[in-house]
Enzyme design. Structure first.
Site, mmCIF file in Angstrom:
data_model
loop_
_atom_site.group_PDB
_atom_site.id
_atom_site.type_symbol
_atom_site.label_atom_id
_atom_site.label_comp_id
_atom_site.label_asym_id
_atom_site.label_seq_id
_atom_site.Cartn_x
_atom_site.Cartn_y
_atom_site.Cartn_z
ATOM 1 N N MET A 26 0.848 -1.195 0.000
ATOM 2 C CA MET A 26 0.000 0.000 0.000
ATOM 3 C C MET A 26 0.881 1.241 0.000
ATOM 4 O O MET A 26 1.649 1.458 0.945
ATOM 5 C CB MET A 26 -0.938 -0.012 1.215
ATOM 6 C CG MET A 26 -2.000 -1.106 1.151
ATOM 7 S SD MET A 26 -3.042 -1.187 2.642
ATOM 8 C CE MET A 26 -1.984 -2.164 3.736
ATOM 9 N N CYS A 108 -1.956 -1.249 -10.007
ATOM 10 C CA CYS A 108 -2.103 0.125 -9.516
ATOM 11 C C CYS A 108 -2.628 1.033 -10.619
ATOM 12 O O CYS A 108 -2.061 1.068 -11.722
ATOM 13 C CB CYS A 108 -0.769 0.641 -9.007
ATOM 14 S SG CYS A 108 -0.840 2.336 -8.382
ATOM 15 N N GLY A 221 -11.169 -5.628 -0.307
ATOM 16 C CA GLY A 221 -12.328 -5.500 0.573
ATOM 17 C C GLY A 221 -12.455 -6.525 1.673
ATOM 18 O O GLY A 221 -13.499 -6.607 2.319
ATOM 19 N N GLY A 241 -5.725 -5.639 3.040
ATOM 20 C CA GLY A 241 -5.213 -4.322 2.728
ATOM 21 C C GLY A 241 -5.554 -3.307 3.788
ATOM 22 O O GLY A 241 -4.963 -3.268 4.858
#
Length: 343
Positions: A26, A108, A221, A241
């Site tokens: 991240m 990304c 998610g 994440g």
């Protein structure tokens, strides 16, 4: 180069290897301080760096960009780029630093990667992705993996994902991690790309069914370890994440999940001591406490005193000259014995 315990290296063998739970790469979040914190919470999760552009790995300040604490193992380096030769060189540099895996970013959607024609843009050129994988595999002995979306823009995710998967596995990729959303390269911001395109877990499940002997991991998610366990019944790995970052306490149960065992108690006092020692060493090298505590704000989410913990870390810990004693002071505000106070 760091010394790494070889027994920690992840296995992508879908027959003999164990399932893998990972913390996703991240940007601006999973730096070395974040990863050190996460490693205190779980000994078995696979940790990923932020994306490092291949050119930066080759030409930039390598220790600042690639250095990490030995405790972080197993830890994977995620690279961004589309030039096979540059990616191969960056992969070699990463392997020499001691990373347990090299991962190629094909997911990304930011403006930065679009201007460089890599990241999610590569979903449109699976042959180029395959060439990149071939080049990296020929250069390093550690696993080379790919992280992608189910498609981009107007692509039909059914053939698009199959085509990419076929290409990278034919090229020798050890695993494919799939963020179960499309990426829209125009019209949505990177933040919106993480939230607006609908999740399609079933598409990833179908990819796994089509590739039973290949390692397929799922991302996107996933909020809890119960959800993770449900996914692991259908795929080989789960990648957490934003849930892992905003509420890092969720990581505490990963070791028990992977060991098929009941989760025992976790000693947060030991964790605070480890983070205080780590902060002291960082400050002694010219760093600031806030570099570390910014990743710890959500640690006690849901517990009495969590609000006060957050306040102290967000104010006192960010002041010039702040020392690790602030961690102990903030921790003293957290009450593990009561559940009747708003956190």
């Amino acid at each position: 180069m760091t010394d790494k315990p070889q027994q920690h290296r992840p296995s992508y063998d879908t027959i003999a290897g164990a399932p893998i739970v990972a913390v996703a790469p991240m940007m601006d979040w999973t730096d070395r301080h974040c990863r050190f914190l996460h490693r205190q919470l779980t000994g078995r999760a696979l940790l990923y760096t932020e994306m490092v552009v291949a050119d930066a790995a080759i030409q930039g300040a390598r220790e600042r960009l690639l250095g990490f604490h030995p405790a972080e193992h197993p830890v994977a380096l995620q690279l961004g780029g589309s030039d096979p030769l540059k990616l191969a060189e960056a992969a070699r540099i990463g392997a020499d630093f001691g990373y347990d895996e090299i991962n190629l970013n094909v997911g990304c959607p930011s403006d930065r990667v679009q201007s460089g024609t890599f990241g999610a843009c590569l979903m449109k050129t699976p042959e180029l992705v395959a060439d990149c994988v071939v080049a990296m595999k020929a250069t390093v002995k550690v696993p080379v993996t790919v992280k992608c979306r189910i498609g981009v823009d107007e692509q039909d995710p059914e053939p698009a994902l199959n085509t990419l998967a076929d290409a990278v596995f034919a090229a020798g990729a050890d695993a494919l991690w799939v963020h179960a959303r499309k990426a829209w390269l125009e019209g949505l911001s990177p933040k919106e790309n993480r939230e607006i395109p609908p999740l399609d877990y079933e598409r990833v499940y179908r990819l796994k069914a089509k590739n039973p002997s290949r390692f397929i991991g799922i991302n996107g998610g996933i909020q809890t370890l119960d959800e993770s366990a449900n996914h692991l019944a259908r795929v080989d790995g789960v990648m957490l994440g934003r849930a892992a970052y905003h509420t890092p306490g969720v990581l505490v149960g990963i070791d028990a999940l992977l060991a098929h065992d009941a989760a025992g108690s976790f000693d947060f006092e030991v964790l605070i001591g480890a983070m205080a020692d780590y902060a002291s060493a960082h400050i002694a090298k010219g760093g600031r406490l806030g570099h570390i505590t910014r990743h710890m704000v959500g640690l006690f989410h849901g517990l009495p005193g969590a609000r006060r913990w957050r306040q102290i870390l967000s104010t006192d810990a960010t002041r010039p000259g702040a020392g690790p004693d602030i961690l102990y002071r903030a921790f003293a505000e957290v009450d593990f014995t009561r559940d009747d106070e708003a956190a």
